[in-house]
Design an enzyme around this catalytic site. Structure first.
Site, PDB file in Angstrom:
ATOM      1  N   GLU A  37       0.889  -1.169   0.013  1.00 37.84           N
ATOM      2  CA  GLU A  37       0.092   0.078  -0.012  1.00 37.84           C
ATOM      3  C   GLU A  37       0.728   1.289  -0.109  1.00 37.84           C
ATOM      4  O   GLU A  37       0.338   2.270  -0.375  1.00 37.84           O
ATOM      5  CB  GLU A  37      -0.841  -0.198   1.245  1.00 37.84           C
ATOM      6  CG  GLU A  37      -1.993  -1.140   1.169  1.00 37.84           C
ATOM      7  CD  GLU A  37      -2.913  -0.960   0.101  1.00 37.84           C
ATOM      8  OE1 GLU A  37      -3.255   0.327  -0.206  1.00 37.84           O
ATOM      9  OE2 GLU A  37      -3.369  -2.089  -0.681  1.00 37.84           O
ATOM     10  N   SER A  73     -58.520 -16.466  32.090  1.00 36.46           N
ATOM     11  CA  SER A  73     -58.338 -17.380  33.386  1.00 36.46           C
ATOM     12  C   SER A  73     -56.916 -17.472  33.954  1.00 36.46           C
ATOM     13  O   SER A  73     -56.763 -18.056  34.919  1.00 36.46           O
ATOM     14  CB  SER A  73     -58.631 -19.028  33.146  1.00 36.46           C
ATOM     15  OG  SER A  73     -60.158 -18.738  32.485  1.00 36.46           O
TER      16      SER A  73
END
Lengths: 736, 159
Positions: A168, A447
């Site tokens: 690079e 319930s």
């Protein structure tokens, strides 16, 4: 002449001003916190010990989630092999809240789905108890969803640093931010090729571009990049700049999560630390820098392999590796692992709960930027089973009821011991994030409210016991507006005088309303509060039949007080939080408060056990072996809009809900919908049965359901109940 | 008059606590790490014979953590132990004592009650849990409830 001078001066001033502005930006970014580090969210660590009920398959599932690889040699942490009824593995070192565990080679022997032996080869001794590292289940990310694992310059292999500079920026240690020779070389190469084949950007320029600028190709961006690169080099030394580059560079994508820096990329692609990588792996990472999408190892492996090998040649050319080393490396495949489950969120509904619980202690901004490590209570093995079964079963029930994909689901599973949330699903498609029904679907509970009424009756001192006869007869109640409420039983019949326990087991509405009116709304409200319900509960008769809206999470909290034997423990999803550097920050210890009478709860639980044997949830008795002892209650609301089941074993509590978001009928009762999901999930969880023991005040006895008398426990028709010692029924010598 | 009664009650509770020779006096008056930690894992309350090697190992580690004053670590080990054996009354009892040491009286009482709910016929453990509850209530200023717990201790001791 004068105006030109002014114009020139103004331009100089603007130029200087802009330079100062860029300089400030550069310094701000470098001197401050350079990166927002997402919080990592972990599941519970799997605790291993001799005697643990764990199948080999389940351990292998856990190892798979941890990204362990099946290999012949155990050189690398995170590897294992199976040998008959033994699994040998090399653990990874891990920093827990209380201690750091080192990597060790462990042998785990199995016998009949239990661990029969745990042996540490590294220390040459048996192990009493150990923890595997926890599975990462997600992260709390900043908006851009960048993730990284910071590395220090000195810890990075020299080979990687050399390869990066060669590929690079060969003159990195010589230039001051811009490499004029490199630019000239790139221009010449591009001119000759007639297109862009080489870039002249230095590492510093690449870093600046990643840190501050966009990817757009323009002269203005290039000019800014150049000036800022010079400023960075002016203020900071090469080592600092290189370290920032190693941590900043973009190297891949994991769904919405962006993989930045070599530290994380090393784990993401190879499941190894950077200093543990081999030559071919290091070079592959360097090859990715040019374009992680273009060279994607999963989509374009050949393209990447070609570039990797090209870089290996470059390393030979520059004398970094020998020709034979490069040749050997070229023979190796890319060797990337199948991705670990580290996507943005594997279990969105549970992660949502974690975030809500953390919000009390941390700002959202800090959660997404401080790199916190959050250790949660999630059991990924149970969560996986719950998700799989809910998705399949909901689809099946949806088709059966012709609901056109509208049937929705929510389920929460907790540990009855400590109220830890082990699994949480908030959608019939569990991976889908959005409306979290487990936390936010506030629905009538039907319930499910009844145990609170019966519990109140046992606690208020009106002489009720599980054997007291109560009236299941028609009643008409006049409301304040003159309207008349005439509740009915589900079977549209009345049952006359029925024992207290049968009224609850069979969920008789009329008996419940009679009982509720006798014990009083205020007392019931207090019981619900003691059961952990914070929401205000209306004091009108229909409340007695569940015209009370709660979320599955609230129902879980409520039933937890029963499952835990009368203790209120706030549900918890988090155990500990560590800072980025592994130092302990906060613990979330279990909170325990006795809020209900232990004897009354024991009596109610024996009745709820009866619900699963001969009551509304008797489907359960047929689904499990005889030694499976559980307790629970079905819940169904008007026009079959909501199907609920809340039930617990001695170890796990699970609340399941099914319904349609638009609150339309589903055609499902608690027993024909939610209970089926409960059963299917529980079948896949190793769990402990409830053990009922007599106490000083309550005896656990066998009852003849026809005569309500005490009979021998060996009678085939015996019903087992907790009954106060001062109200024990007469004994009967013969079974009916 | 009420104040005098209150003072008498406090004295009675303190006397009964010291008469039992328990760790309570130590924790109330000398909450030192060393003294307290020995009290947490007193010889009087031992884990049941059925306790697994895993849980015994964790209790042992918790004991050394507590001796070193690392109460949070000790608590974490015991939390691991109850996950393995949820019905181990002794572990819940040790946790109650750790909370008492840390002056977290609400939790100390909660954990002690939980321990008793699992203790079945272990009277020594149940009495010791009531001592924790009495002490916690006394420290919370709830003298009436502390006296009730003390009465319970007396009744259990007479049985």
């Amino acid at each position: 002449m004068v105006p030109w001078r002014y114009l020139f001066l103004t331009l100089i001033l603007v130029f200087i001003g802009y330079g100062v502005y860029l300089d400030l930006r550069v310094q701000q970014q470098f001197d401050g916190k350079r990166w927002a580090l997402p919080a990592k969210v972990y599941a519970r660590p799997l605790e291993l010990y001799t005697g643990l009920r764990l199948s080999e398959n389940n351990l292998l599932r856990e190892l798979k989630m941890l990204g362990f690889r099946n290999m012949d040699d155990l050189k690398h942490p995170g590897s294992y092999y199976v040998d008959g009824n033994e699994i040998v593995l090399t653990t990874r070192s891990f920093q827990f809240w209380d201690e750091k565990t080192n990597s060790s080679v462990i042998k785990i022997s199995f016998d009949n789905n239990r661990i029969s032996e745990l042996y540490n080869f590294s220390q040459d001794k048996d192990i009493d108890v150990m923890r595997l590292e926890p599975v990462i289940i997600g992260g709390i990310y900043p908006a851009h969803k960048e993730d990284r694992l910071l590395v220090k310059f000195d810890e990075v292999p020299e080979l990687l640093k050399s390869a990066i500079t060669i590929v690079e920026d060969r003159n990195f240690y010589l230039h001051h931010g811009l490499d004029y020779k490199g630019i000239a070389r790139a221009m010449w190469a591009n001119l000759r090729a007639g297109k862009t084949v080489q870039g002249g950007s230095t590492l510093t320029q690449q870093l600046v571009k990643n840190f501050f600028l966009s990817n757009t190709r323009s002269l203005w961006r290039k000019a800014n990049e150049a000036v800022m690169a010079l400023l960075v080099e002016w203020h900071y030394d090469k080592q600092d700049i290189f370290e920032a580059y190693l941590n900043e560079i973009y190297l891949g994508q994991d769904k919405a999560r962006a993989i930045h820096g070599f530290g994380l990329a090393s784990h993401f692609y190879f499941d190894r630390a950077l200093d543990d990588l081999e030559l071919h792996q290091i070079v592959m990472l360097v090859a990715l820098v040019k374009g992680p999408s273009y060279y994607s190892p999963r989509r374009y492996p050949q393209r990447l392999l070609k570039r990797r090998n090209l870089i290996l040649d470059m390393l030979v050319e520059f004398g970094v590796v020998t020709q034979s080393e490069a040749t050997a490396a070229k023979r190796k495949p890319l060797g990337i692992i199948i991705s670990k489950p580290t996507s943005v969120s594997s279990h969105p509904a549970f992660l949502d709960l974690v975030k809500r619980q953390l919000k009390t202690f941390y700002r959202e901004k800090d959660l997404a930027s401080e790199g916190l490590q959050i250790f949660t209570t999630l059991d990924p093995l149970i969560q996986q089973q719950a998700e799989r079964i809910i998705e399949r079963k909901t689809r099946q029930l949806d088709r059966q009821q012709g609901l056109n994909g509208r049937l929705q689901a929510a389920t929460i599973i907790t540990n009855t011991t400590n109220s830890e949330v082990l699994a949480l699903v908030g959608d019939s498609k569990p991976k889908q994030s959005g409306f979290n029904r487990a936390l936010d679907a506030i629905r009538p509970v039907g319930s499910l409210i009844k145990p609170a009424i019966y519990l109140t009756a046992l606690e208020v001192g009106q002489g009720y016991t599980p054997l007291t006869l109560i009236d299941d007869k028609v009643l008409h109640l006049k409301g304040p507006a003159g309207d008349v409420w005439s509740p009915r039983n589900y079977d549209k019949r009345t049952h006359g005088l029925v024992p207290f326990y049968q009224a609850l087991s069979h969920s008789y509405n009329l008996a419940t309303v009679h009982l509720g009116l006798k014990v009083g709304f205020e007392n019931i409200q207090q019981t619900l509060q003691a059961m952990g319900i914070k929401r205000s509960i209306p004091a009108y008769p229909s409340m007695l039949l569940g015209a009370v809206n709660l979320s599955p999470y609230e129902v879980t909290q409520m039933y937890h007080s029963l499952a835990s034997g009368g203790f209120n423990m706030p549900l918890s999803a988090i155990r500990e939080v560590l800072a980025l550097d592994g130092s302990p920050l906060k613990r979330f210890p279990l909170k325990v408060e006795q809020t209900l009478n232990i004897d009354s709860v024991m009596m109610i639980n024996t009745i709820l056990n009866n619900v699963t044997i001969e009551g509304t949830a008797k489907r359960m008795a047929a689904a499990f072996p005889a030694d499976f002892v559980a307790a629970g209650k079905t819940g169904t609301t008007d026009d079959l809009r909501d199907s609920w089941f809340a039930g617990f074993t001695g170890q796990h509590l699970m609340v399941s809900w099914l319904g349609v978001d638009e609150n339309k009928p589903t055609g499902l009762t608690g027993a024909s919908g939610a209970l089926k999901i409960w059963i299917d999930i529980m079948k896949n969880i190793p769990t402990q049965p409830i053990v009922f023991n007599s106490t000083d005040n309550v005896e656990y006895i066998a009852i003849d359901p026809d005569t309500n008398k005490h009979i021998d426990a060996s009678c085939s028709n015996a019903v087992f109940l907790g009954v106060p010692r001062d109200a024990l029924p007469e004994s009967q010598s013969r079974c009916h | 008059m009420l104040n005098i009664l209150k003072n008498i009650l406090v004295i009675l509770i303190m006397l009964s606590i010291s008469a039992c020779g328990s760790y309570l006096k130590k924790t109330a008056e000398q909450p030192t790490e060393q003294g307290g930690s020995t009290g947490v894992f007193s010889q009087q309350i031992k884990p049941a014979d059925t306790t697994s090697a895993a849980v015994l190992a964790l209790i042992k580690k918790a004991r050394s953590d507590a001796m070193a004053g690392k109460m949070d670590k000790a608590m974490l080990r015991l939390e691991r132990a109850v996950r393995i054996e949820p019905a181990n009354a002794a572990v819940w009892h040790y946790m109650a004592k750790l909370f008492l040491q840390q002056e977290n009286y609400k939790q100390a009482a909660g954990y002690a009650a939980k321990s008793s709910s699992l203790a079945r016929s272990n009277r020594t453990l149940i009495i010791d849990n009531w001592r924790i509850i009495a002490h916690a209530r006394y420290r919370q200023g709830n003298l009436k409830a502390a006296q009730k717990a003390q009465d319970k201790i007396n009744t259990l001791q007479q049985q």
